[in-house]
Motif scaffolding. Structure first.
Motif, PDB file in Angstrom:
ATOM      1  N   PHE A   1     -54.810  39.698   4.505  1.00  0.00           N
ATOM      2  CA  PHE A   1     -54.739  40.260   3.152  1.00  0.00           C
ATOM      3  C   PHE A   1     -55.353  41.661   3.150  1.00  0.00           C
ATOM      4  N   TYR A   2     -56.572  41.785   3.666  1.00  0.00           N
ATOM      5  CA  TYR A   2     -57.238  43.094   3.655  1.00  0.00           C
ATOM      6  C   TYR A   2     -56.545  44.090   4.579  1.00  0.00           C
ATOM      7  N   ASP A   3     -55.997  43.626   5.723  1.00  0.00           N
ATOM      8  CA  ASP A   3     -55.248  44.516   6.617  1.00  0.00           C
ATOM      9  C   ASP A   3     -54.047  45.113   5.912  1.00  0.00           C
ATOM     10  N   GLU A   4     -53.321  44.275   5.203  1.00  0.00           N
ATOM     11  CA  GLU A   4     -52.044  44.692   4.631  1.00  0.00           C
ATOM     12  C   GLU A   4     -52.131  45.221   3.207  1.00  0.00           C
ATOM     13  N   MET A   5     -53.137  44.795   2.460  1.00  0.00           N
ATOM     14  CA  MET A   5     -53.177  45.135   1.037  1.00  0.00           C
ATOM     15  C   MET A   5     -54.352  46.023   0.664  1.00  0.00           C
ATOM     16  N   GLY A   6     -55.172  46.348   1.638  1.00  0.00           N
ATOM     17  CA  GLY A   6     -56.292  47.232   1.374  1.00  0.00           C
ATOM     18  C   GLY A   6     -57.457  46.502   0.724  1.00  0.00           C
ATOM     19  N   SER A   7     -58.433  47.281   0.318  1.00  0.00           N
ATOM     20  CA  SER A   7     -59.656  46.687  -0.233  1.00  0.00           C
ATOM     21  C   SER A   7     -59.854  46.988  -1.710  1.00  0.00           C
TER      22      SER A   7
ATOM     23  N   GLY B   1     -47.310  45.423   0.714  1.00  0.00           N
ATOM     24  CA  GLY B   1     -48.375  44.765   1.474  1.00  0.00           C
ATOM     25  C   GLY B   1     -48.294  43.255   1.371  1.00  0.00           C
ATOM     26  N   ALA B   2     -47.965  42.750   0.182  1.00  0.00           N
ATOM     27  CA  ALA B   2     -47.837  41.303  -0.008  1.00  0.00           C
ATOM     28  C   ALA B   2     -46.674  40.758   0.825  1.00  0.00           C
ATOM     29  N   GLN B   3     -45.602  41.532   0.912  1.00  0.00           N
ATOM     30  CA  GLN B   3     -44.462  41.109   1.732  1.00  0.00           C
ATOM     31  C   GLN B   3     -44.842  41.095   3.216  1.00  0.00           C
ATOM     32  N   ARG B   4     -45.577  42.125   3.659  1.00  0.00           N
ATOM     33  CA  ARG B   4     -46.023  42.166   5.056  1.00  0.00           C
ATOM     34  C   ARG B   4     -46.996  41.022   5.341  1.00  0.00           C
ATOM     35  N   LEU B   5     -47.883  40.746   4.388  1.00  0.00           N
ATOM     36  CA  LEU B   5     -48.844  39.647   4.535  1.00  0.00           C
ATOM     37  C   LEU B   5     -48.108  38.331   4.765  1.00  0.00           C
ATOM     38  N   ARG B   6     -47.143  38.054   3.940  1.00  0.00           N
ATOM     39  CA  ARG B   6     -46.389  36.802   4.076  1.00  0.00           C
ATOM     40  C   ARG B   6     -45.686  36.732   5.426  1.00  0.00           C
ATOM     41  N   ARG B   7     -45.022  37.848   5.806  1.00  0.00           N
ATOM     42  CA  ARG B   7     -44.308  37.866   7.092  1.00  0.00           C
ATOM     43  C   ARG B   7     -45.275  37.649   8.255  1.00  0.00           C
ATOM     44  N   ARG B   8     -46.412  38.334   8.257  1.00  0.00           N
ATOM     45  CA  ARG B   8     -47.383  38.203   9.357  1.00  0.00           C
ATOM     46  C   ARG B   8     -47.971  36.796   9.420  1.00  0.00           C
TER      47      ARG B   8
ATOM     48  N   ALA C   1     -57.135  28.653   8.415  1.00  0.00           N
ATOM     49  CA  ALA C   1     -55.939  29.327   7.904  1.00  0.00           C
ATOM     50  C   ALA C   1     -56.312  30.262   6.752  1.00  0.00           C
ATOM     51  N   GLN C   2     -57.240  29.832   5.892  1.00  0.00           N
ATOM     52  CA  GLN C   2     -57.699  30.674   4.786  1.00  0.00           C
ATOM     53  C   GLN C   2     -58.406  31.924   5.322  1.00  0.00           C
ATOM     54  N   GLN C   3     -59.245  31.756   6.336  1.00  0.00           N
ATOM     55  CA  GLN C   3     -59.925  32.911   6.940  1.00  0.00           C
ATOM     56  C   GLN C   3     -58.904  33.915   7.478  1.00  0.00           C
ATOM     57  N   ILE C   4     -57.905  33.407   8.173  1.00  0.00           N
ATOM     58  CA  ILE C   4     -56.866  34.264   8.736  1.00  0.00           C
ATOM     59  C   ILE C   4     -56.087  34.954   7.621  1.00  0.00           C
ATOM     60  N   SER C   5     -55.739  34.210   6.590  1.00  0.00           N
ATOM     61  CA  SER C   5     -54.995  34.763   5.464  1.00  0.00           C
ATOM     62  C   SER C   5     -55.775  35.892   4.779  1.00  0.00           C
ATOM     63  N   VAL C   6     -57.062  35.682   4.566  1.00  0.00           N
ATOM     64  CA  VAL C   6     -57.892  36.713   3.918  1.00  0.00           C
ATOM     65  C   VAL C   6     -57.990  37.954   4.803  1.00  0.00           C
ATOM     66  N   SER C   7     -58.144  37.753   6.102  1.00  0.00           N
ATOM     67  CA  SER C   7     -58.215  38.886   7.023  1.00  0.00           C
ATOM     68  C   SER C   7     -56.928  39.707   6.975  1.00  0.00           C
TER      69      SER C   7
END
Length: 161
Positions: A30-36, A114-121, A22-28
């Motif tokens: 995170f970078y998709d939605e919030m950039g680097s 991005g944080a909102q999209r991350l949570r939704r996804r 779940a952490q791996q997925i969350s981090v992935s």
């Protein structure tokens, strides 16, 4: 054997393995939605600093649930990026009070969508009630096992956690 336990022959019956995945997925995501621009840990530290301006580095690490050496490295990187400032605390010359800069505040503001999209996804596979239940159970799991961590989270005095 309690009915909630099995022989754990299948790796996906191990809660720790599922949490790591779940952490791996969350981090992935995170970078998709919030950039680097920021790592997830840098984001967490900056978010906590925005909520607790003037906090010293050791206390900020404790609020974030990371060890002090990681906290020092993260703060140094954020300072290099111009997102936080360190100032000597007059009563303790060895400690530094940290404050978020205007650029740091803008960075956090820019990351809200991005944080909102991350949570939704991340929570999308769950129904609305399941999302609420999952967050409540995950929060309970983390809080009740906090002392087992190598860097136990120290909530702020005015926090509900």
């Amino acid at each position: 054997m309690p009915e909630t336990e099995s022989t754990l022959n299948d790796l996906y019956e191990h809660p720790g393995h599922l949490l790591r995945r779940a952490q791996q997925i969350s981090v992935s995501i995170f970078y998709d939605e919030m950039g680097s621009e920021l790592t997830p840990i840098q984001y967490a530290v900056l978010r906590n600093l925005a909520a607790h301006p003037g906090t010293d580095q050791v206390s900020l690490a404790a609020l974030t649930g990371i060890d002090t050496s990681t906290g020092a490295t993260v703060c140094a990187r954020l300072e290099e990026k111009g997102l936080l400032e360190r100032k000597v605390i007059p009563t303790n010359r060895r400690q530094r009070a940290l404050t978020i800069t205007g650029a740091g505040e803008q960075q956090l503001e820019d990351m809200i969508p991005g944080a909102q999209r991350l949570r939704r996804r991340l929570l999308a596979p769950l129904t609305g009630p399941e999302q609420l239940q999952f967050m409540a159970l995950l929060t309970k799991l983390v809080q009740e096992n906090n002392e087992q961590s190598r860097a136990p989270l120290t909530p702020s005095p005015n926090s509900s956690r």
